[in-house]
Design an enzyme around this catalytic site. Structure first.
Site, PDB file in Angstrom:
ATOM      1  N   GLY A  25       0.518  -0.898   0.408  1.00 59.57           N
ATOM      2  CA  GLY A  25      -0.166  -0.543  -0.494  1.00 59.57           C
ATOM      3  C   GLY A  25       0.561   1.219  -0.009  1.00 59.57           C
ATOM      4  N   LYS A 215      16.293   1.104   8.492  1.00 56.60           N
ATOM      5  CA  LYS A 215      16.449   0.378   8.543  1.00 56.60           C
ATOM      6  C   LYS A 215      15.489  -1.437   8.004  1.00 56.60           C
ATOM      7  CE  LYS A 215      19.727  -1.292  11.655  1.00 56.60           C
ATOM      8  NZ  LYS A 215      20.955  -0.889  10.837  1.00 56.60           N
ATOM      9  N   PRO A 216      14.450  -0.525   7.878  1.00 55.76           N
ATOM     10  CA  PRO A 216      13.477  -1.920   7.264  1.00 55.76           C
ATOM     11  C   PRO A 216      13.787  -1.688   5.493  1.00 55.76           C
ATOM     12  CG  PRO A 216      12.263  -0.211   7.950  1.00 55.76           C
ATOM     13  CD  PRO A 216      14.306   0.134   8.940  1.00 55.76           C
ATOM     14  N   CYS A 409     -24.886   1.193 -13.029  1.00 58.82           N
ATOM     15  CA  CYS A 409     -24.823  -0.216 -12.752  1.00 58.82           C
ATOM     16  C   CYS A 409     -26.019  -0.805 -11.696  1.00 58.82           C
ATOM     17  CB  CYS A 409     -23.550  -0.542 -12.567  1.00 58.82           C
ATOM     18  SG  CYS A 409     -23.862  -2.723 -12.994  1.00 58.82           S
ATOM     19  N   ARG A 491     -25.197  -8.995 -14.268  1.00 55.78           N
ATOM     20  CA  ARG A 491     -25.792  -9.961 -14.402  1.00 55.78           C
ATOM     21  C   ARG A 491     -26.546  -9.702 -14.829  1.00 55.78           C
ATOM     22  NH1 ARG A 491     -22.388 -14.458 -13.392  1.00 55.78           N
ATOM     23  NH2 ARG A 491     -20.701 -14.143 -11.465  1.00 55.78           N
ATOM     24  N   HIS A 538     -20.149   1.286 -16.819  1.00 54.80           N
ATOM     25  CA  HIS A 538     -19.699   1.778 -15.414  1.00 54.80           C
ATOM     26  C   HIS A 538     -18.817   3.167 -16.848  1.00 54.80           C
ATOM     27  CE1 HIS A 538     -20.389  -0.835 -11.840  1.00 54.80           C
ATOM     28  NE2 HIS A 538     -20.282  -1.815 -12.716  1.00 54.80           N
ATOM     29  N   GLU A 540     -17.108   5.479 -15.504  1.00 57.37           N
ATOM     30  CA  GLU A 540     -15.711   5.882 -14.762  1.00 57.37           C
ATOM     31  C   GLU A 540     -14.537   5.258 -15.289  1.00 57.37           C
ATOM     32  OE1 GLU A 540     -18.397   4.165 -13.413  1.00 57.37           O
ATOM     33  OE2 GLU A 540     -18.244   2.627 -12.300  1.00 57.37           O
TER      34      GLU A 540
HETATM   35  N1  GLN Z   1     -25.597  -6.408  -8.814  1.00 59.51           N
HETATM   36  C1  GLN Z   1     -25.671  -5.974 -10.630  1.00 59.51           C
HETATM   37  C2  GLN Z   1     -25.762  -6.972 -11.760  1.00 59.51           C
HETATM   38  O1  GLN Z   1     -24.801  -7.285 -11.293  1.00 59.51           O
HETATM   39  C3  GLN Z   1     -24.991  -4.504 -10.474  1.00 59.51           C
HETATM   40  C4  GLN Z   1     -24.109  -4.810 -10.636  1.00 59.51           C
HETATM   41  C5  GLN Z   1     -23.569  -3.826 -10.771  1.00 59.51           C
HETATM   42  O2  GLN Z   1     -22.862  -2.976 -10.101  1.00 59.51           O
HETATM   43  N2  GLN Z   1     -21.995  -3.692 -11.066  1.00 59.51           N
HETATM   44  O3  GLN Z   1     -26.026  -6.888 -12.751  1.00 59.51           O
END
Ligand code: GLN
Length: 564
Positions: A25, A215-216, A409, A491, A538, A540
């Site tokens: 991290g 040291k680390p 989504c 899905r 998505h 983003e």
């Molecule tokens: N759970 C929902 C699906 O599988 C939305 C998935 C999500 O938001 N990435 O369709």
């Protein structure tokens, strides 16, 4: 194209390996991303791989609070082992930073995991492909790791000048040893002319004695030595600027000149790291290690870096603020909604305002929750029943109170449920993910997803094109383009059986080009709400600082209208 194994010594691509010491991290991924970005400004073509030592085939099955965000790539890679086929597009979140900093789309085969490697080796053994030899970690497993790396090089030979390979985890991890051993073999086979090792470590500050402690880091470097690999650069991440004496000590222990010890103190904005490296001549030193000269002239490099800095300035140095409520539930890990937060920030830059994101725990949202402080609400992707009612309530409240709403989504799916209940009179409507017995399953499985036999690598993944309806808010956001493309991971989808009744209130502003039965974008008519938009995708994942997501930009533009 060069042939793997036979002619691999002829490849021209140079390899930069990035390892991590002391603890995880500490931003190895950002170091990798920044180096890639700086090499690009010098006219080089860069690509990136990451080796994750965990046993998952891909991180897609990990709980978000365990691993942070799952990043989704443009393409889907079909990975076969024996009779099982996995669609890989769900990657480690570092890939998000690689893509954002280097402005490239990375192929999913570039995220190799020990799960994939072992699966392949075991399968080959069952097929008698090792000719009766005893199958061992060395050479068979390390050969398989090398084969994957060579495959990436071979596929893009001539197109990649530098391949950065980040080795996940920390030196000293049992799982990581195989990758360090593979790195040793690569150095042995190709030498320092083609290879470079950058070791990223943490330098703790011992406040009571006002001293940085090396040291680390000394230990992690001697561990590398014991594995037969020798760093060419050490990047020292620390709470604040490490003093010269400590850096000198690290140089001494790592057998390096002082200028090869790069300091990397905490910055409030990760996009400033390339500039920090530039001030220490990091990129030019890497080039001189490889005996390479920049391919662009000094002026062009300076112009590009200046442009980058000016954009980064826009992140912090603006007066106007917009407050966005992030209606999620996975807040125990700070990185779960990483790309969403990034995309909101990018959209802020595009709108010349600073986006302040406030976590809004949907498990606590009720009719009474005060939403006045928010200029907009974004409900991101998610899974399962927990918190779903809170998300539906949030969407309903946004409809009532005319708060700009963006559903991503799951956030879109539950917004459809809210519209069904509130505006279409479908009482108890739901997604079957939440209530399999609902009388109105307005969200149901995408065809072929009804029976989940295997969870990993089986969702609807990767990018799909959508056709956008004329005159809609969504189409306006996308600059009036008719066909656009975004990435997916789901899905379930809007159930076509309820299409007619839903369409009385809701506009389906975009459907999948390949299969018009899949709704990709929804919105409420503008006369009813200024911005109530959702997408099955998505966006983003494609958003970059200087190429922000159009939908997020549109959302922030609307939210900023009501901001104080
Ligand atoms: N759970 C929902 C699906 O599988 C939305 C998935 C999500 O938001 N990435 O369709």
């Amino acid at each position: 194209m060069i042939k793997i194994n036979e002619e691999i010594s002829k490849f021209k691509t140079k390899i930069i390996i990035v390892t991590g010491g002391v603890m995880s991290g500490i931003g190895k991924g950002i170091v990798c991303s920044s180096i890639g970005m700086l090499l690009k400004t010098r006219g080089f073509k860069v690509d990136v791989m990451k080796a994750d030592p965990y046993l998952h085939v891909d991180p897609g099955t990990m709980n978000p609070t365990e691993h942070g965000e799952i990043f989704v790539t443009e393409k889907v890679w079909t990975y076969e082992y024996g009779e099982v086929v996995s669609n890989i597009a769900e990657l480690d979140q570092d890939f998000g930073n690689y893509e954002r900093f280097m402005d490239i789309n990375v192929h999913p085969s570039h995220n190799l995991t020990s799960g994939q490697i072992f699966m392949t080796v075991l399968n080959k053994e069952r097929e008698l492909r090792y000719a009766g030899k005893t199958v061992q970690m060395i050479p068979h497993v390390t050969d398989e790791i090398k084969r994957r790396i060579y495959q990436v090089i071979a596929e893009k030979e001539g197109e990649t000048d530098f391949l950065l390979i980040e080795i996940g985890g920390t030196t000293g991890d049992i799982e990581g040893d195989l990758y360090l051993e593979t790195a040793r073999q690569l150095f042995r086979e190709h030498g320092k002319e083609k290879m470079c090792l950058i070791h990223t470590t943490w330098i703790p500050y011992n406040a009571p004695v006002c001293e940085f402690k090396t040291k680390p880091t000394q230990h992690s470097i001697s561990l590398l030595f014991s594995k037969g690999i020798f760093p060419d650069f050490v990047v020292c991440r620390s709470e604040k600027q490490v003093d010269k004496a400590a850096l000198r000590k690290i140089a001494l222990y790592s057998n390096l000149k002082e200028e090869r010890i790069i300091s990397n103190p905490n910055l409030d904005n990760i996009y400033r790291i390339p500039t920090l490296f530039e001030e220490q001549d990091f990129c030019m030193q890497i080039l001189s290690h490889f005996n390479e000269q920049p391919r662009t002239n000094v002026r062009m490099i300076a112009d590009q870096l200046k442009e980058w800095d000016e954009t980064v300035d826009l992140i912090d140095n603006v007066e106007k603020t917009v407050v966005i409520g992030l209606g999620g539930k996975y807040f125990d890990h700070k990185d779960t909604y990483y790309s969403v937060r990034e995309a909101l920030m990018h959209a802020g830059v595009a709108n010349k305002c600073k986006v302040i994101i406030k976590d809004l725990n949907v498990e606590k949202v009720t009719e009474e929750t005060n939403l006045k402080e928010f200029d907009g609400i974004l409900v991101p992707g998610g899974f399962g029943e927990r918190g779903a009612e809170g998300k539906i309530t949030l969407a309903e409240r946004c409809i009532d109170e005319k708060i700009p709403y963006l559903g991503i989504c799951y956030g879109m799916q539950l917004a459809v449920v809210a519209v069904a209940r509130k505006l279409c009179g479908l009482e108890k409507a739901n997604s079957i993910e939440v209530d399999p017995e609902t009388p109105y399953p307005v969200i149901s499985f995408v065809k072929g997803q009804e029976k989940i036999i295997r969870y990993g690598g089986t969702m609807r993944l990767g990018s799909y094109e959508a056709i956008l309806k004329e005159g809609t808010i969504v189409r306006k956001c996308y600059n009036d383009e008719e066909v656009i493309s975004e990435r997916h991971r789901h899905r379930l989808e809007v159930n076509f059986d309820h299409l007619e009744v839903l369409q009385q209130e809701l506009i389906f502003s975009g459907v999948c080009k390949q299969d018009e039965n899949i709704v990709e974008f929804i919105e409420l008519p503008q006369e009813k709400h200024p911005f109530f938009v959702g997408t099955q995708a998505h966006p983003e994942f494609k958003s970059r600082l200087r190429k922000p997501s159009p939908l997020y930009v549109g959302f922030i533009a609307e939210a900023s209208k009501s901001s104080k």
